[in-house]
Each structure stands twice: as C-alpha cells, then as structure tokens.
Design an enzyme around this catalytic site. Sequence first.
Site, PDB file in Angstrom:
ATOM      1  CG  ASP A 143      -1.859   1.147   1.264  1.00  0.00           C
ATOM      2  OD1 ASP A 143      -2.450   1.455   0.211  1.00  0.00           O
ATOM      3  OD2 ASP A 143      -2.001   1.758   2.335  1.00  0.00           O
ATOM      4  CG  ASP A 185      -0.684   8.656   2.376  1.00  0.00           C
ATOM      5  OD1 ASP A 185       0.166   8.676   3.278  1.00  0.00           O
ATOM      6  OD2 ASP A 185      -1.342   9.651   2.042  1.00  0.00           O
TER       7      ASP A 185
END
Length: 300
Positions: A20, A22
């Site tokens: 992932d 952020d």
Amino acid sequence: MQLKLLTAEDLNRFETFLFDADGVLWRGGETIAGSVEFVQQLQRQGKRVFVITNNSTKTRSQYLKKLHGLGFDLPDSNVISPGVVLPMYLKDNGYENKKIYLIGTPSLKDSLEKGAGVKCVGLGPEHFEDLTDTDFIFQLENDEEIAAVVVSFDGHISYPKIMRAANYLRDSSVDFFITNEDTTFPGPCDDVIVPGTGCIAAAIRSVVDREPLVFGKPNTPIADFLKRHHHIDATKTIMFGDRLDTDIMFANGNGFTSCLMLTGIHSLETVNKAKLTGNHLQIPHFQFSFSPYAGLTNGF
C-alpha cells in the site's frame, strides 16, 4: 494479540511484494523510515515490487512522479490503482465513446478518458441553490446518454450530485462502479479525520437498490488484474498494508500472505477487535517494521 514478526527467512519465501502507499511507504510527504532502502534491497534480489493503492485522485504518471521524488524507482506498470484497472475494464467491455457520470477528480477523469475512450461529465461543483429556491429539488434534467455512474473521491460532493447519481441508477441499464470504499485517508495530523470515498459511496448506496462493482481493495478486480496481466503466483505473494478492512482483507481474500504495518490507520488493538468479533479475514499473518532497514546497503 501479538502477531508474528516477519523475518528475513520469511521474506526469502516470496517472489512478489505488494505495498500500500500512503500509510505504508510514506505518510503525507515523508517516507516511512527504512521503506526506500527495503524496497531497493528487494529489487536488488530480483523480487517483484508493486505499489497497490486505492487512491484514484492521481493518474499513474502523477503517482510515479511522487514515487520517484521520494526515492522509489519503479516502472509505471508496477503502480496499480482503481484508476488503472477501471479504465481497462471499461475498454474491454465496450464503453468506448460512451458517457460516464463521474463523481471524482480531474485526474480520474483524465485516466478514464485516455484509458477507455469514454466521455466523463459531472466534474466540479454543483450547488443546491443553483437548482432550487426551496428546501428541496423536485426536478432534474438528466442526460439520457449516460451509460454508467462512477463514484470516487470528490471534494465537491453535494446533494445535487448524490441526487443525480441516484436518478441515473434508477435505470438498470446504467452500470454502477465505485473505485474504492475507504472511509478515511491517512493524513499528517493524527487528530484530524479526513473522510474518503467510502462516505460518498455510502450516501449513494443508501438511496439506490443496486449492488455496485467495487474496484479497490479488498475486492477482487485488482487481484484479478495482477494475476491476469502480471502472472503473479498468489502463494508466493505478500501484501504490506496499514488497514485491516482493505489491505489485509484484500490479501487474505485473494490467497496472498498479509502483513500489517503499524505506520498508518490501524493498530494491534484493531486486530484484537477483529479477533473478538470473529472477522478472520481482517487478521494479518505477520506484522513488520521498515526501521531496521534504514541505511541498509546490502542484504537483510
């Protein structure tokens, strides 16, 4: 609940590493300590590295610019978001030259129009007071050429936009697509809630009796895209994420190994709650920290 720590021996079992963005590789404009060095080491060892984000507010080229600016060197094909998968879906399913009612951003409009050859309408603000001088809107002039409604993050979300989407979706021939249903975005201020696409999607879902196709994690379209276009082996793939309801569920539900990073939205306390409620798809296999790899130059 204590989770098993991911070891160097564990890492060597995997061929493909999904991250992932952020909350995992960076937070706001700052990288997570050790993330750049860790990814570089994986690449030196010949591992395949992908960034998998639900955020469709940026085009792939905008994401690459940010990644490169932070020190991550990835090819453009290894950055995957609903903004990449959705245009390909539209193109493959005959939407070229059709009109889309888009609740979204200019970047998503650009991705859809360039990637799928569609025409997006609805961008920007639409104000309640421009449509009525009463407390209600009773009439709308909707475009009869709309083929689908796409819902994503839109800072200009308003009552008229929700109403338009709902009325387009009364027609069963108009398809219903949602980029992702993340309820919040991770931000630089821990004491400020930043609402995400999930609250917008929930508002529209609540007034239409329709089941949308949702492209973002934890749903299957991105995993299917990776398996079909990048030929990844799920049994040799690990996903690093900070959210149980998206990243960890995405990994567990698609046959990947899941690893929780404690640098974003969720914590070990959240894992304990998932265990108590019996939500096994939200329980990670491992936890991990990049910190020991800060300054790393060779080997695990």
